[in-house]
Write a protein that holds these residues in place. Structure first.
Motif, short mmCIF file in Angstrom:
data_model
loop_
_atom_site.label_atom_id
_atom_site.label_comp_id
_atom_site.label_asym_id
_atom_site.label_seq_id
_atom_site.Cartn_x
_atom_site.Cartn_y
_atom_site.Cartn_z
N LEU A 192 0.83 -1.21 0.00
CA LEU A 192 0.00 0.00 0.00
C LEU A 192 0.87 1.25 0.00
O LEU A 192 0.66 2.17 -0.81
CB LEU A 192 -0.93 -0.01 1.22
CG LEU A 192 -1.85 1.20 1.36
CD1 LEU A 192 -2.87 1.22 0.21
CD2 LEU A 192 -2.55 1.20 2.70
N ILE A 193 1.86 1.33 0.87
CA ILE A 193 2.74 2.49 0.95
C ILE A 193 3.55 2.64 -0.34
O ILE A 193 3.70 3.74 -0.87
CB ILE A 193 3.67 2.40 2.19
CG1 ILE A 193 2.83 2.53 3.46
CG2 ILE A 193 4.77 3.45 2.13
CD1 ILE A 193 3.60 2.24 4.73
N GLY A 194 4.05 1.53 -0.88
CA GLY A 194 4.78 1.57 -2.15
C GLY A 194 3.91 2.07 -3.29
O GLY A 194 4.33 2.86 -4.12
N GLY A 195 2.66 1.60 -3.31
CA GLY A 195 1.73 2.05 -4.36
C GLY A 195 1.43 3.53 -4.26
O GLY A 195 1.41 4.26 -5.26
N ILE A 196 1.19 4.00 -3.04
CA ILE A 196 0.91 5.43 -2.84
C ILE A 196 2.12 6.26 -3.25
O ILE A 196 1.99 7.28 -3.93
CB ILE A 196 0.51 5.69 -1.37
CG1 ILE A 196 -0.86 5.09 -1.09
CG2 ILE A 196 0.51 7.19 -1.08
CD1 ILE A 196 -1.27 5.11 0.37
N THR A 197 3.32 5.82 -2.88
CA THR A 197 4.54 6.54 -3.25
C THR A 197 4.70 6.61 -4.76
O THR A 197 5.04 7.66 -5.32
CB THR A 197 5.77 5.85 -2.62
OG1 THR A 197 5.60 5.78 -1.21
CG2 THR A 197 7.04 6.60 -2.93
N LEU A 211 2.27 11.41 -10.37
CA LEU A 211 1.47 12.64 -10.41
C LEU A 211 2.36 13.89 -10.40
O LEU A 211 2.09 14.84 -11.12
CB LEU A 211 0.50 12.69 -9.23
CG LEU A 211 -0.77 11.85 -9.38
CD1 LEU A 211 -1.58 11.89 -8.09
CD2 LEU A 211 -1.60 12.33 -10.54
N LYS A 212 3.42 13.88 -9.60
CA LYS A 212 4.34 15.02 -9.57
C LYS A 212 4.96 15.26 -10.94
O LYS A 212 5.04 16.39 -11.41
CB LYS A 212 5.45 14.79 -8.54
CG LYS A 212 5.05 15.09 -7.12
CD LYS A 212 6.26 14.91 -6.21
CE LYS A 212 5.97 15.26 -4.79
NZ LYS A 212 7.14 15.05 -3.92
N LYS A 213 5.41 14.18 -11.59
CA LYS A 213 6.02 14.32 -12.92
C LYS A 213 5.00 14.82 -13.93
O LYS A 213 5.30 15.68 -14.76
CB LYS A 213 6.61 12.99 -13.37
CG LYS A 213 7.88 12.61 -12.65
CD LYS A 213 8.43 11.29 -13.15
CE LYS A 213 9.68 10.89 -12.38
NZ LYS A 213 10.21 9.60 -12.80
#
Length: 118
Positions: free
Chosen positions: A19-24, A30-32
């Motif tokens: 979950l944390i890896g997916g969110i990261t 999204l930032k890119k």
């Protein structure tokens, strides 16, 4: 009461890690994506600011030129100016030169200065 097994703890830890890896990953993508979208907009804003700044400087230069022309005309016609008016004119003349003004105003200013009228 039910007891929690090591397998369940491992499953929960695995789930949280994924979950944390997916969110990261989603945040990074999204930032890119947002950066790619905003880059041309930022460039246009920078260009507009540069154009606006040049326009303001040109307007300021023209206004100062008008004031200085009127000032030197008054001096040529023998109209006395106070020390404060002369000091203000010197400050405007310095700003005029800083903005790139160096035309007939410069010639007339130098002539009056050489004659001791300024």
């Amino acid at each position: 009461m039910e007891s929690i097994s090591l397998g369940q703890i491992a499953g929960i830890l695995t789930f949280l890690t994924v979950l944390i890896g997916g969110i990261t990953t989603i945040v990074t993508v999204l930032k890119k994506f947002i950066s790619k979208i905003l880059k041309p907009i930022e460039k246009k804003i920078d260009d507009l600011q540069e154009t606006s700044s040049k326009s303001r400087n040109n307007i300021e230069l023209e206004l100062i030129k008008i004031i200085l022309v009127n000032f030197v005309n008054d001096i040529d016609q023998g109209i006395n100016k106070t020390q404060i008016q002369k000091q203000n004119a010197y400050e405007l003349y310095d700003r005029y030169q800083t903005l790139g003004g160096n035309s007939y105003v410069h010639d007339r200013w130098k002539k009056l200065k050489d004659e001791g009228k300024l």
